[in-house]
Scaffold this active site. Structure first.
Site, PDB file in Angstrom:
ATOM      1  N   ASP A  46      -4.576   2.643  -4.435  1.00 47.17           N
ATOM      2  CA  ASP A  46      -3.111   2.638  -4.334  1.00 47.17           C
ATOM      3  C   ASP A  46      -2.628   1.324  -3.719  1.00 47.17           C
ATOM      4  O   ASP A  46      -1.589   1.284  -3.085  1.00 47.17           O
ATOM      5  CB  ASP A  46      -2.617   3.842  -3.529  1.00 47.17           C
ATOM      6  CG  ASP A  46      -3.191   3.858  -2.120  1.00 47.17           C
ATOM      7  OD1 ASP A  46      -4.126   3.080  -1.864  1.00 47.17           O
ATOM      8  OD2 ASP A  46      -2.710   4.630  -1.280  1.00 47.17           O
TER       9      ASP A  46
ATOM     10  N   ASP B  67       0.852  -1.183   0.000  1.00 49.36           N
ATOM     11  CA  ASP B  67       0.000   0.000   0.000  1.00 49.36           C
ATOM     12  C   ASP B  67       0.891   1.237   0.000  1.00 49.36           C
ATOM     13  O   ASP B  67       1.839   1.321   0.768  1.00 49.36           O
ATOM     14  CB  ASP B  67      -0.887  -0.022   1.249  1.00 49.36           C
ATOM     15  CG  ASP B  67      -2.016   0.981   1.143  1.00 49.36           C
ATOM     16  OD1 ASP B  67      -3.085   0.589   0.652  1.00 49.36           O
ATOM     17  OD2 ASP B  67      -1.828   2.139   1.543  1.00 49.36           O
ATOM     18  N   LEU B  68       0.575   2.167  -0.896  1.00 50.19           N
ATOM     19  CA  LEU B  68       1.415   3.376  -0.955  1.00 50.19           C
ATOM     20  C   LEU B  68       1.121   4.248   0.260  1.00 50.19           C
ATOM     21  O   LEU B  68      -0.034   4.394   0.648  1.00 50.19           O
ATOM     22  CB  LEU B  68       1.122   4.162  -2.227  1.00 50.19           C
ATOM     23  CG  LEU B  68       1.381   3.444  -3.540  1.00 50.19           C
ATOM     24  CD1 LEU B  68       1.136   4.379  -4.703  1.00 50.19           C
ATOM     25  CD2 LEU B  68       2.810   2.919  -3.589  1.00 50.19           C
TER      26      LEU B  68
END
Ligand code: C2E
Ligand code: MG
Ligand code: MG
Length: 707
Positions: free
Chosen positions: A340, A297-298
């Site tokens: 994301d 996950d960004l």
């Protein structure tokens, strides 16, 4: 001495060059899969091998063109030439293995390769032909330019193809190997033009005959045309995404490509991921193998979207996807799960270190800044890893990797975390909350409580803030701090927010039937910012319950507003267009709030509790509140102080001119019936005495919630 050259030796040199280039593909691929601790050792070994290959090719080329050189040899210069050849190997291998290939890095490495190539030639010449020649400047510059061009081409080629594992990989590699070999040969021909011989009488003579020059031009032309041809025909086909897509073709059985690929990043989507995961699990079961599932996950992606807009956010995702795709090995798989979030399936994980190496590479992949449309963007990512079958069946595996990812975020982001017993416990807890929240939504266990706001000077009721409560079957009444975050994480927040809005409108409507003009403040959550239909939705609910716009005010926390400035401004204009009021909640926690306030069209600011608690004790706190109130008034804003807990605080705030007060001192949040009772009491007192009394709020202490 260049009067004759041996075409058979030249052909052998071409073939040997192509073979060496072909072998180099293997070196690059091996480096690409190597764990970080082995990388540098392998790089040295492979650079030496490439150096040896180049040395041999140069040696052959020297023989092909310069028979008379072969009389004496200086081993010292040969060694230097070998050193330069190794340097070429190093710059090509190392640069081709980088995760990203920015232009400056490509040019610098190309220069290093080209100049080192020139170095090889010069030292070879010194080794074989001491003092019998002189170096000509212009041809040298031309030769170096050609050498740099070949260096750049080989770096790009190896960079592109390092993870290419398509069906025709050997033919593609062979083709490029021949091309680079032609390049090397042309470079060598160009080098030969750099030497002018010094004859025995001391006069310079042109050492090149016309057939040699023709040959050089022919080679350079073939090389340039072939390169141009390749760039035109293959450029699109050789970007890393497509490369990995070729891999995936065999593993996904989805017939419609739109069903299996994310249109933005061209990575497999969640559909394809699930299918692949099932197949991979079956394979593991059959062979008694393991695989790792990595949830990526960004970190801080949303602020990028909010600050630079969705277009830049999209471009960033495309680049991130490319970098992730280059960071994994050929035996791995990566998909975009949505937003994301990316998910990687790592195969061939016989050792713990091999997972760590790939996962670390995934994290490193986004460490280097991104340049998108003129913006420099820095992000990071958090990764959670669970192992099949050790950490559970497929369903459990996804939950486990997700829980590990959250733990990585909690620990400070920009890191990975393996699923373990501690996470297992926390994850079970989260799953329990998830189930309970779902039940709570279905069984309508939520309720709204209302905390009155009062006009500072007159003590008149100024409305109330609607505050969400969960009537938990076993834990009793819970405040949002216990469940809002979980609700956001599990994606339930929209349903809860809608419920709050409807309930608030219903209450205003009910108050109206009870003869009360009630205005309510409703808290908006972070997620609601992103809902383009938010204002339309609010208007439709208001219409159903016939709530006029002046009876509602929407509170948005200052932190969310500042972190989502662009979205916030857009949202504000929509609210303004619909004549809806907006208040900035928990105001004053950020140093630049005051200047920021100037540019916003809001109606109210709610001073954070931390200011209120200080006003009676510290002169400095009072001075700050005083200044904020003055500025807010200058901007035509109403100022509300929240968290008023004592008479001293009330009196201090009164001196600042703060418009409204809210806090336990007057009333804790109470259910609607009690709020109505407060209003009735206040109104009755008012019609009797002509003024509002604080004691009418205070008297209702008995009704206050116990939380
Ligand atoms: P908030 O909007 O700043 O709400 C004020 C919080 O301060 C409330 O906490 C309230 O009970 C508490 N409070 C009021 N007077 C005093 C006082 O004199 N002293 C102290 N120490 N505290 C006081 P609560 O109800 O626990 O809500 C916490 C936060 O949860 C709210 O902060 C708001 O951001 C969020 N929230 C509440 N209701 C909702 C909702 O319906 N939707 C969303 N998205 N968030 C909500
Ligand atoms: Mg609030
Ligand atoms: Mg607040």
């Amino acid at each position: 001495m260049f009067s004759e050259f041996s075409s058979s030796i030249m052909l052998i040199s071409l073939m040997a060059g192509a073979l060496a280039c072909f072998a180099t593909f293997g070196f690059v691929a091996s480096l690409y899969r190597a764990s970080p601790d082995k990388y540098s050792k392998l790089l040295i070994v492979y650079s030496l091998l490439v150096g040896l290959g180049l040395f041999a090719i140069h040696f052959m080329n020297m023989r092909a063109f310069n028979h008379s050189y072969m009389n004496e040899l200086s081993y010292f210069y040969l060694l230097l030439a070998f050193g330069f050849a190794t340097s070429v190997g190093y710059s090509v291998l190392h640069t081709a293995n980088k995760l990203t290939l920015p232009l400056y890095s490509l040019i610098l490495s190309g220069l290093q390769a080209g100049l080192s190539g020139y170095g090889i030639f010069i030292f070879f010449s010194k080794a074989m032909l001491e003092n019998q020649y002189e170096i000509l400047l212009l041809p040298s510059l031309l030769a170096i330019a050609i050498a740099v061009g070949v260096g750049i081409l080989s770096i790009i080629t190896y960079y592109w193809l390092k993870s290419y594992d398509g069906a025709h990989r050997y033919s593609v590699r062979a083709f490029f190997s021949i091309l680079i070999s032609i390049g090397i040969l042309s470079t060598h021909l160009a080098f030969n033009t750099c030497l002018g011989s010094v004859n025995t009488y001391g006069a310079d003579s042109n050492i090149l005959n016309s057939s040699f020059i023709t040959m050089l031009f022919a080679m350079v032309l073939i090389f340039v045309f072939l390169t141009a041809f390749i760039v035109v025909v293959f450029y699109d086909k050789l970007n890393p995404n497509i490369v990995k897509r070729i891999n995936f073709r065999n593993t996904t059985s989805v017939t419609n490509p739109l069903d299996s690929f994310d249109p933005l990043t061209k990575l497999p989507n969640r559909n394809a991921l699930n299918q692949h995961l099932k197949l991979a699990a079956k394979r593991c079961d059959r062979l008694g193998d393991s695989m790792a599932l990595a949830y990526i996950d960004l970190d801080h992606f949303k602020p990028v979207n909010d600050t630079f807009g969705h277009h830049v956010g999209d471009l960033l995702l495309v680049e991130v996807a490319e970098r992730f795709n280059s960071a994994i090995r050929n035996c791995d798989y990566i998909a975009r799960a949505g937003g994301d979030e990316f998910v990687a399936i790592l195969g061939e994980i016989n050792a713990h270190e091999s997972i760590v190496a790939v996962v670390q590479r995934i994290i490193d992949a986004v460490k280097e800044p991104f340049f998108i449309e003129g913006h420099l963007i820095e992000i990071s990512c958090s990764v959670g890893v669970a192992i099949y079958p050790r950490d559970g069946n497929l369903e459990k595996l996804k939950v486990s990797a997700d829980a590990a990812m959250y733990k990585a975020k909690e620990n400070g982001r920009n890191q990975f975390r393996f699923y373990d017993a501690e996470i297992e416990q926390a994850s079970d807890e989260m799953q329990k909350i998830r189930k309970e929240l779902l039940d709570a939504i279905e069984k309508e266990e939520f309720t709204l409580h209302f905390q009155p706001k009062i006009v500072s000077k007159t003590h008149a009721p100024a409305g109330a803030e609607a505050l969400l409560r969960w009537n938990h079957p076993s834990k009793g009444l819970l405040t949002p701090i216990y469940f809002i975050e979980a609700a956001e994480r599990f994606g339930f927040i929209d349903r809860i927010n809608n419920w709050v809005l409807t309930e608030a409108c219903k209450t205003i409507n009910m108050a109206h039937s009870n003869g009360i003009q009630l205005s309510l403040s409703v808290n908006l959550s972070r997620q609601q910012f992103r809902n383009a239909q938010l204002v339309d939705h609010i208007k439709s609910v208001m219409e159903v319950y016939q709530v006029p716009p002046q009876n509602l005010i929407f509170e948005i926390s200052e932190t969310h507003a500042i972190h989502n400035q662009n979205q916030f401004k857009k949202l504000l204009s929509k609210f303004k267009f619909a004549h809806l009021k907006v208040s900035i909640d928990d105001f004053g926690l950020h140093p630049f709030s005051l200047t920021y306030l100037q540019n916003l069209e809001v109606s109210e600011v709610k001073l954070d509790k931390s200011f209120t608690s200080g006003v009676a004790k510290y002169g400095s706190a009072l001075a700050i509140v005083d200044a904020v109130v003055k500025l807010a008034h200058a901007l035509n804003l109403t100022v509300v102080a929240e968290g008023v807990e004592s008479e001293d605080q009330r009196l201090a705030l009164l001196t600042t001119g703060c418009d409204q007060l809210q806090g336990y001192y007057f009333s804790k949040p109470v259910p609607a019936e009690q709020l109505f009772a407060i209003y009735h009491k206040l109104n009755a007192h008012y019609s009797h005495s002509g003024e509002f009394s604080i004691s009418d709020y205070l008297d209702l202490e008995a009704y206050s919630e116990e939380v």
